[in-house]
Design a protein around this motif. Structure first.
Motif, PDB file in Angstrom:
ATOM      1  N   ASP A  36      -2.600  84.308  50.236  1.00 29.75           N
ATOM      2  CA  ASP A  36      -1.714  83.303  49.657  1.00 29.75           C
ATOM      3  C   ASP A  36      -0.267  83.516  50.098  1.00 29.75           C
ATOM      4  N   PHE A  37      -0.092  84.207  51.232  1.00 31.17           N
ATOM      5  CA  PHE A  37       1.251  84.549  51.697  1.00 31.17           C
ATOM      6  C   PHE A  37       2.001  83.278  52.121  1.00 31.17           C
ATOM      7  N   PRO A  38       3.189  82.996  51.534  1.00 27.80           N
ATOM      8  CA  PRO A  38       3.921  81.748  51.812  1.00 27.80           C
ATOM      9  C   PRO A  38       4.821  81.846  53.041  1.00 27.80           C
ATOM     10  N   ALA A  39       4.231  81.897  54.209  1.00 27.10           N
ATOM     11  CA  ALA A  39       5.008  81.972  55.455  1.00 27.10           C
ATOM     12  C   ALA A  39       4.307  81.134  56.503  1.00 27.10           C
ATOM     13  N   SER A  40       5.031  80.791  57.553  1.00 23.82           N
ATOM     14  CA  SER A  40       4.417  80.038  58.640  1.00 23.82           C
ATOM     15  C   SER A  40       3.595  80.974  59.513  1.00 23.82           C
ATOM     16  N   VAL A  41       2.674  80.394  60.250  1.00 29.70           N
ATOM     17  CA  VAL A  41       1.870  81.167  61.186  1.00 29.70           C
ATOM     18  C   VAL A  41       2.769  81.905  62.164  1.00 29.70           C
ATOM     19  N   TRP A  42       3.781  81.245  62.673  1.00 29.71           N
ATOM     20  CA  TRP A  42       4.715  81.858  63.622  1.00 29.71           C
ATOM     21  C   TRP A  42       5.383  83.086  63.023  1.00 29.71           C
ATOM     22  N   GLU A  43       5.822  82.992  61.772  1.00 23.06           N
ATOM     23  CA  GLU A  43       6.493  84.122  61.115  1.00 23.06           C
ATOM     24  C   GLU A  43       5.547  85.296  60.935  1.00 23.06           C
ATOM     25  N   SER A  62       5.933  88.884  63.076  1.00 25.34           N
ATOM     26  CA  SER A  62       6.215  90.091  62.298  1.00 25.34           C
ATOM     27  C   SER A  62       5.484  91.310  62.843  1.00 25.34           C
ATOM     28  N   GLY A  63       4.493  91.085  63.707  1.00 25.14           N
ATOM     29  CA  GLY A  63       3.814  92.209  64.342  1.00 25.14           C
ATOM     30  C   GLY A  63       4.702  92.987  65.286  1.00 25.14           C
ATOM     31  N   ARG A  64       5.875  92.445  65.603  1.00 27.05           N
ATOM     32  CA  ARG A  64       6.818  93.132  66.497  1.00 27.05           C
ATOM     33  C   ARG A  64       7.842  93.973  65.737  1.00 27.05           C
ATOM     34  N   ILE A  65       7.779  93.999  64.419  1.00 24.63           N
ATOM     35  CA  ILE A  65       8.791  94.688  63.617  1.00 24.63           C
ATOM     36  C   ILE A  65       8.940  96.154  64.009  1.00 24.63           C
ATOM     37  N   ASN A  66       7.823  96.845  64.227  1.00 21.09           N
ATOM     38  CA  ASN A  66       7.900  98.269  64.569  1.00 21.09           C
ATOM     39  C   ASN A  66       8.519  98.519  65.929  1.00 21.09           C
ATOM     40  N   ARG A  67       8.687  97.472  66.723  1.00 21.26           N
ATOM     41  CA  ARG A  67       9.289  97.621  68.047  1.00 21.26           C
ATOM     42  C   ARG A  67      10.777  97.247  68.056  1.00 21.26           C
ATOM     43  N   LEU A  68      11.307  96.813  66.924  1.00 24.41           N
ATOM     44  CA  LEU A  68      12.704  96.374  66.892  1.00 24.41           C
ATOM     45  C   LEU A  68      13.691  97.525  67.051  1.00 24.41           C
ATOM     46  N   GLY A  69      13.308  98.694  66.529  1.00 23.03           N
ATOM     47  CA  GLY A  69      14.253  99.819  66.587  1.00 23.03           C
ATOM     48  C   GLY A  69      15.493  99.495  65.778  1.00 23.03           C
ATOM     49  N   LEU A  70      16.659  99.620  66.412  1.00 25.61           N
ATOM     50  CA  LEU A  70      17.917  99.331  65.729  1.00 25.61           C
ATOM     51  C   LEU A  70      18.332  97.875  65.854  1.00 25.61           C
ATOM     52  N   ARG A  71      17.533  97.086  66.591  1.00 25.61           N
ATOM     53  CA  ARG A  71      17.872  95.668  66.753  1.00 25.61           C
ATOM     54  C   ARG A  71      17.621  94.898  65.464  1.00 25.61           C
ATOM     55  N   PRO A  72      18.571  94.065  65.021  1.00 29.56           N
ATOM     56  CA  PRO A  72      18.383  93.312  63.775  1.00 29.56           C
ATOM     57  C   PRO A  72      17.574  92.032  63.943  1.00 29.56           C
ATOM     58  N   PHE A  73      17.390  91.597  65.200  1.00 30.29           N
ATOM     59  CA  PHE A  73      16.709  90.333  65.447  1.00 30.29           C
ATOM     60  C   PHE A  73      15.625  90.492  66.519  1.00 30.29           C
ATOM     61  N   TYR A  74      14.673  89.567  66.486  1.00 28.85           N
ATOM     62  CA  TYR A  74      13.643  89.544  67.519  1.00 28.85           C
ATOM     63  C   TYR A  74      14.265  89.107  68.843  1.00 28.85           C
ATOM     64  N   SER A  75      13.828  89.724  69.923  1.00 28.79           N
ATOM     65  CA  SER A  75      14.335  89.391  71.246  1.00 28.79           C
ATOM     66  C   SER A  75      13.498  88.272  71.864  1.00 28.79           C
ATOM     67  N   VAL A 117      -4.882  84.698  62.987  1.00 25.75           N
ATOM     68  CA  VAL A 117      -3.428  84.887  62.892  1.00 25.75           C
ATOM     69  C   VAL A 117      -3.106  86.369  62.704  1.00 25.75           C
ATOM     70  N   LEU A 118      -3.837  87.032  61.824  1.00 21.70           N
ATOM     71  CA  LEU A 118      -3.586  88.453  61.574  1.00 21.70           C
ATOM     72  C   LEU A 118      -3.945  89.310  62.782  1.00 21.70           C
ATOM     73  N   LEU A 119      -4.969  88.884  63.517  1.00 17.14           N
ATOM     74  CA  LEU A 119      -5.326  89.613  64.729  1.00 17.14           C
ATOM     75  C   LEU A 119      -4.243  89.425  65.791  1.00 17.14           C
ATOM     76  N   ALA A 120      -3.704  88.212  65.906  1.00 13.84           N
ATOM     77  CA  ALA A 120      -2.591  87.980  66.835  1.00 13.84           C
ATOM     78  C   ALA A 120      -1.392  88.835  66.441  1.00 13.84           C
ATOM     79  N   ARG A 121      -1.164  88.958  65.145  1.00 19.91           N
ATOM     80  CA  ARG A 121      -0.075  89.821  64.656  1.00 19.91           C
ATOM     81  C   ARG A 121      -0.297  91.266  65.085  1.00 19.91           C
TER      82      ARG A 121
END
Length: 249
Positions: free
Chosen positions: A82-89, A93-106, A141-145
């Motif tokens: 029941d997570f209220p987010a878009s598929v894109w979001e 979000s699967g890239r979060i662990n790769r952000l490091g010190l970056r505040p935004f997705y590249s 979607v979760l597998l793509a994440r």
């Protein structure tokens, strides 16, 4: 070698569920973890992810694998569905662990997310709300994440639980292709022993005091292990060691 487990002991709620377990996972393997409820399957997966420490022994990652390069698809909960987010979001979000010190997705992060959505044929769902999707679509979607975190190793905890027959078959085919065609190593917890024996290259069977680890063909040849599959195994069936398998009672 991607992962090597040496004589590990794991506990859940102060009860030992895995003891003196050793096995390894190599690049390109498709390892299915099977066993009864309470045998320690999910506890083991959490240890492989670094979310739980071992009580004894060690889990070693190969030089080519870092902890943040492991993709993980957990069991779905009602809250997640029941997570209220878009598929894109969700996928991005699967890239979060790769952000490091970056505040935004590249731009690279976004391209990887788009490529994985295309790979799993969910690009058309990009702007849909995740909670409005069918169970099979949500799992894609979760597998793509999870794929956004890795091109090396996927850990999947009962990825077809709750899916209908068609969605189950589609998910199994996707996982098989990711392993065989895309070269992604897979470790999957499943209750579907027949499917494990059909698709996997290796089996890890956790069963009370008996443990089997080895290639699929040996699992089928081993009398003790075959009794596991037939749900007729009893403790104390002796020992067999052959071809990298360790089955002991």
């Amino acid at each position: 070698m991607l992962i090597e487990c040496k004589n590990i002991r794991l506990a859940y709620e102060n009860n030992t569920v895995v003891n003196d377990l050793s096995f390894n996972v190599n690049k390109g393997d498709y390892l299915c973890i099977i066993g009864e409820n309470g045998s320690g399957k999910t506890t083991l997966m959490k240890a492989l992810l670094g979310l739980k420490s071992v009580d004894a022994g060690s889990i070693l990652l190969g030089e080519s694998l870092k902890q943040n390069e492991i993709g993980y698809l957990p069991q779905q909960t009602g809250i997640q569905k029941d997570f209220p987010a878009s598929v894109w979001e969700v996928v991005l979000s699967g890239r979060i662990n790769r952000l490091g010190l970056r505040p935004f997705y590249s731009g690279k992060d976004k391209k990887i997310a788009e490529a994985n959505m295309e790979l799993l044929n969910i690009s058309k769902l990009k702007n849909r709300c995740y909670r409005e999707l069918s169970g099979g679509q949500q799992q894609r979607v979760l597998l793509a994440r999870a794929l956004c975190a890795t091109q090396k190793l996927l850990l999947l905890d009962e990825p077809v639980a709750g899916l209908d027959l068609l969605a189950t078959e589609e998910m199994y085919h996707i996982i098989y292709d990711l392993n065989r065609k895309n070269g992604i190593t897979v470790i999957m917890i499943t209750h579907d022993v027949n499917r494990a024996l059909r698709d996997a290259t290796h089996i890890l069977h956790l069963h009370k005091n008996d443990v089997f680890f080895g290639d699929k063909s040996h699992y089928l040849e081993c009398e003790t292990c075959r009794k596991f599959t037939e749900n007729e195994a009893k403790s104390g069936h002796g020992c067999c060691e052959k071809g990298g398998c360790h089955c002991h009672g």
